[in-house]
Scaffold this motif. Structure first.
Motif, PDB file in Angstrom:
ATOM      1  N   THR A 152      29.557  46.975  25.599  1.00  0.00           N
ATOM      2  CA  THR A 152      29.082  45.585  25.559  1.00  0.00           C
ATOM      3  C   THR A 152      29.951  44.739  24.638  1.00  0.00           C
ATOM      4  OG1 THR A 152      26.830  46.377  25.944  1.00  0.00           O
ATOM      5  CG2 THR A 152      27.057  44.116  25.164  1.00  0.00           C
ATOM      6  N   ASN A 153      30.403  45.336  23.556  1.00  0.00           N
ATOM      7  CA  ASN A 153      31.249  44.614  22.608  1.00  0.00           C
ATOM      8  C   ASN A 153      32.579  44.214  23.250  1.00  0.00           C
ATOM      9  OD1 ASN A 153      31.640  43.567  19.954  1.00  0.00           O
ATOM     10  ND2 ASN A 153      33.076  45.218  19.569  1.00  0.00           N
ATOM     11  N   THR A 154      33.200  45.139  23.999  1.00  0.00           N
ATOM     12  CA  THR A 154      34.468  44.803  24.658  1.00  0.00           C
ATOM     13  C   THR A 154      34.234  43.774  25.775  1.00  0.00           C
ATOM     14  OG1 THR A 154      34.306  46.695  26.181  1.00  0.00           O
ATOM     15  CG2 THR A 154      35.560  47.021  24.162  1.00  0.00           C
ATOM     16  N   TYR A 155      33.068  43.850  26.414  1.00  0.00           N
ATOM     17  CA  TYR A 155      32.724  42.855  27.439  1.00  0.00           C
ATOM     18  C   TYR A 155      32.624  41.462  26.806  1.00  0.00           C
ATOM     19  CZ  TYR A 155      30.167  40.501  31.172  1.00  0.00           C
ATOM     20  OH  TYR A 155      29.787  39.612  32.149  1.00  0.00           O
ATOM     21  N   ASN A 156      31.965  41.386  25.644  1.00  0.00           N
ATOM     22  CA  ASN A 156      31.861  40.099  24.940  1.00  0.00           C
ATOM     23  C   ASN A 156      33.241  39.562  24.574  1.00  0.00           C
ATOM     24  OD1 ASN A 156      29.104  40.259  25.130  1.00  0.00           O
ATOM     25  ND2 ASN A 156      28.726  40.608  22.953  1.00  0.00           N
ATOM     26  N   ASN A 157      34.141  40.461  24.175  1.00  0.00           N
ATOM     27  CA  ASN A 157      35.497  40.039  23.828  1.00  0.00           C
ATOM     28  C   ASN A 157      36.247  39.504  25.050  1.00  0.00           C
ATOM     29  OD1 ASN A 157      35.267  40.609  21.097  1.00  0.00           O
ATOM     30  ND2 ASN A 157      35.973  42.730  21.331  1.00  0.00           N
ATOM     31  N   THR A 158      35.988  40.127  26.213  1.00  0.00           N
ATOM     32  CA  THR A 158      36.601  39.626  27.450  1.00  0.00           C
ATOM     33  C   THR A 158      36.079  38.232  27.778  1.00  0.00           C
ATOM     34  OG1 THR A 158      36.801  41.888  28.292  1.00  0.00           O
ATOM     35  CG2 THR A 158      37.021  40.126  29.899  1.00  0.00           C
ATOM     36  N   LEU A 159      34.769  38.039  27.603  1.00  0.00           N
ATOM     37  CA  LEU A 159      34.184  36.718  27.831  1.00  0.00           C
ATOM     38  C   LEU A 159      34.821  35.664  26.926  1.00  0.00           C
ATOM     39  CD1 LEU A 159      30.340  37.426  28.176  1.00  0.00           C
ATOM     40  CD2 LEU A 159      31.787  36.365  29.907  1.00  0.00           C
ATOM     41  N   LYS A 160      35.096  36.046  25.672  1.00  0.00           N
ATOM     42  CA  LYS A 160      35.716  35.107  24.719  1.00  0.00           C
ATOM     43  C   LYS A 160      37.087  34.644  25.211  1.00  0.00           C
ATOM     44  CE  LYS A 160      33.441  37.025  20.635  1.00  0.00           C
ATOM     45  NZ  LYS A 160      33.600  37.914  19.471  1.00  0.00           N
ATOM     46  N   LYS A 161      37.801  35.541  25.888  1.00  0.00           N
ATOM     47  CA  LYS A 161      39.130  35.182  26.412  1.00  0.00           C
ATOM     48  C   LYS A 161      39.031  34.390  27.717  1.00  0.00           C
ATOM     49  CE  LYS A 161      41.118  39.493  24.619  1.00  0.00           C
ATOM     50  NZ  LYS A 161      41.470  40.859  25.035  1.00  0.00           N
ATOM     51  N   ASP A 165      39.089  53.517  30.701  1.00  0.00           N
ATOM     52  CA  ASP A 165      39.352  52.273  29.973  1.00  0.00           C
ATOM     53  C   ASP A 165      39.959  51.209  30.885  1.00  0.00           C
ATOM     54  OD1 ASP A 165      41.648  53.820  30.169  1.00  0.00           O
ATOM     55  OD2 ASP A 165      42.497  53.137  28.275  1.00  0.00           O
ATOM     56  N   GLU A 166      40.827  51.630  31.812  1.00  0.00           N
ATOM     57  CA  GLU A 166      41.413  50.678  32.768  1.00  0.00           C
ATOM     58  C   GLU A 166      40.348  50.164  33.736  1.00  0.00           C
ATOM     59  OE1 GLU A 166      44.760  52.303  34.817  1.00  0.00           O
ATOM     60  OE2 GLU A 166      45.896  52.657  32.974  1.00  0.00           O
ATOM     61  N   ARG A 167      39.481  51.073  34.156  1.00  0.00           N
ATOM     62  CA  ARG A 167      38.407  50.698  35.079  1.00  0.00           C
ATOM     63  C   ARG A 167      37.481  49.678  34.431  1.00  0.00           C
ATOM     64  NH1 ARG A 167      37.057  55.505  36.170  1.00  0.00           N
ATOM     65  NH2 ARG A 167      35.054  55.779  35.152  1.00  0.00           N
ATOM     66  N   LEU A 168      37.117  49.937  33.171  1.00  0.00           N
ATOM     67  CA  LEU A 168      36.227  49.034  32.439  1.00  0.00           C
ATOM     68  C   LEU A 168      36.867  47.659  32.272  1.00  0.00           C
ATOM     69  CD1 LEU A 168      33.553  48.748  30.883  1.00  0.00           C
ATOM     70  CD2 LEU A 168      34.743  49.555  28.838  1.00  0.00           C
ATOM     71  N   LYS A 169      38.157  47.655  31.962  1.00  0.00           N
ATOM     72  CA  LYS A 169      38.882  46.387  31.780  1.00  0.00           C
ATOM     73  C   LYS A 169      38.891  45.582  33.087  1.00  0.00           C
ATOM     74  CE  LYS A 169      43.463  44.604  30.568  1.00  0.00           C
ATOM     75  NZ  LYS A 169      44.876  44.956  30.409  1.00  0.00           N
ATOM     76  N   SER A 170      39.135  46.266  34.221  1.00  0.00           N
ATOM     77  CA  SER A 170      39.141  45.592  35.522  1.00  0.00           C
ATOM     78  C   SER A 170      37.762  45.040  35.857  1.00  0.00           C
ATOM     79  CB  SER A 170      39.584  46.559  36.622  1.00  0.00           C
ATOM     80  OG  SER A 170      40.927  46.929  36.446  1.00  0.00           O
ATOM     81  N   TYR A 171      36.749  45.848  35.640  1.00  0.00           N
ATOM     82  CA  TYR A 171      35.365  45.405  35.890  1.00  0.00           C
ATOM     83  C   TYR A 171      35.047  44.161  35.076  1.00  0.00           C
ATOM     84  CZ  TYR A 171      30.525  45.058  34.352  1.00  0.00           C
ATOM     85  OH  TYR A 171      29.310  44.569  33.961  1.00  0.00           O
ATOM     86  N   GLU A 172      35.362  44.193  33.783  1.00  0.00           N
ATOM     87  CA  GLU A 172      35.056  43.062  32.903  1.00  0.00           C
ATOM     88  C   GLU A 172      35.795  41.801  33.346  1.00  0.00           C
ATOM     89  OE1 GLU A 172      34.293  45.705  28.843  1.00  0.00           O
ATOM     90  OE2 GLU A 172      36.248  44.773  29.207  1.00  0.00           O
ATOM     91  N   ASN A 173      37.082  41.960  33.683  1.00  0.00           N
ATOM     92  CA  ASN A 173      37.871  40.804  34.115  1.00  0.00           C
ATOM     93  C   ASN A 173      37.308  40.174  35.378  1.00  0.00           C
ATOM     94  OD1 ASN A 173      39.886  40.399  32.187  1.00  0.00           O
ATOM     95  ND2 ASN A 173      41.148  42.043  33.005  1.00  0.00           N
TER      96      ASN A 173
END
Length: 348
Positions: free
Chosen positions: A269-278, A231-239
């Motif tokens: 993909t849903n969490t990625y979209n949420n990161t884009l929104k921020k 989950d941390e890795r995914l968050k870093s990648y998305e950011n």
């Protein structure tokens, strides 16, 4: 310098590979599965004192024993990897590292692209992200004075759902750029995905289809060696990915709207979209989420196409893809991919 000797690891030799695993584990690191070249420094007792690896043009899995730091070991390891890339005809590379290691690598002529809480992305070589985008602007004749919208798509393969999203975006912007993810980690190779999208959108006069470049990062290339928790890795990648798009692509290309499809199925993909929104508003970019196109009460997706192919339901496939994709699936290459999907345990 200590009596150290450089050795290339035979990654097919489990004993040698396990030695590197154990050495990295002592630093709380792991050897990523995709590495294709690894070197180590050994001391006079044949013990590993330092290591680094690469996966294609991505440098990773660095570790150096405390007692030999400051002995130009990092520089020697980097030089070896760069020489190896030159042998392979590759003159540009990336490095993912921890934020506190950025200074070490910038002192070795790496350029920082973006840094976030848990990870940083740097690059090294004959060009950089700004030069690459300048080249893209010239090659595809992008008018940077015009405000435009953008979509980033993998299209594995191209569906009526993808086409619908572009159609909706084209109604809201005078110009739209569709970036096709260039990383070849999909069942359908980039070259074929790109051709399908380009031909399948050729009737939209205000839409340009462009290869995504190395700078639209694939989650498949993002390392796990220093961020163990998924989950941390995914968050870093998305950011990192979202901020690179905002900081460089949007500013250079005058992108003011980024379009995505709503994601009812895939959590990643849903969490990625949420990161884009921020992230997008930080760069003055509006994130527009469009409800996906449906067929017979179900949202159209590339994964649904692959599922139908796996179950040999080609009549169902035909209902949710454009003619260009249907033609490809019935070509010799397309049939090979269909067979691969049908033989696999799960359609990727």
């Amino acid at each position: 310098m200590y009596d150290l000797k450089l050795q290339k690891i035979n990654l097919k030799n489990e004993e040698e590979k396990n030695e590197v695993y154990k050495f990295l584990e002592s630093f709380g690191l792991i050897l990523d599965k995709d590495v294709d070249y690894t070197v180590v420094f050994r001391d006079g007792n044949n013990a590993i004192k330092a290591t680094c690896s690469k996966a294609k043009n991505i440098f990773k899995c660095f570790a150096i024993s405390e007692d030999i730091r400051g002995e130009n070991i990092t520089s020697s390891l980097i030089s070896n990897l760069v020489d190896k890339l030159f042998e392979e005809g590759i003159y540009h590379s990336f490095l993912f590292t921890k934020p506190d290691k950025v200074k070490i690598f910038t002192s070795l002529n790496f350029n920082l692209i973006y840094k976030e809480e848990n990870a940083a992305l740097l690059e090294y070589g004959i060009y950089n992200i700004n030069k690459a985008l300048d080249k893209m602007i010239a090659k595809y004749e992008i008018d940077v004075t015009t405000e435009k919208g953008a979509l980033v798509m993998n299209c594995n393969p191209f569906t009526n759902g993808h086409r619908y999203l572009v159609e909706e975006a084209s109604k809201k912007c005078s110009e739209v750029i569709v970036f096709v993810v260039e990383e070849d980690k999909s069942l359908f190779p980039f070259k074929d995905r790109y051709s399908m999208v380009e031909e399948g959108l050729s009737d939209f006069k205000n839409v340009k289809v462009i290869p995504g470049s190395e700078y639209i990062i694939s989650s498949a290339t993002f390392p796990s060696y220093f961020i163990r928790k998924e989950d941390e890795r995914l968050k870093s990648y998305e950011n990192i990915d979202c901020n690179i798009f905002g900081e460089y692509f949007c500013k250079k290309l005058n992108i003011i709207k980024r379009f995505v499809g709503e994601e009812p199925y895939c959590n990643v993909t849903n969490t990625y979209n949420n990161t884009l929104k921020k992230v997008m508003p930080k760069y003055g970019v509006e994130l527009i989420e469009i409800e996906r196109k449906c067929y017979e009460g179900n949202y159209i997706s590339a994964s649904k196409v692959r599922e139908f192919i796996k179950n040999n339901q080609m009549d169902q496939v035909k209902n949710i893809i454009p003619e260009v994709t249907w033609k490809f699936l019935n070509s010799n290459k397309g049939k090979e991919i269909r067979e691969k999907i049908q033989k696999s345990n799960s359609p990727h």
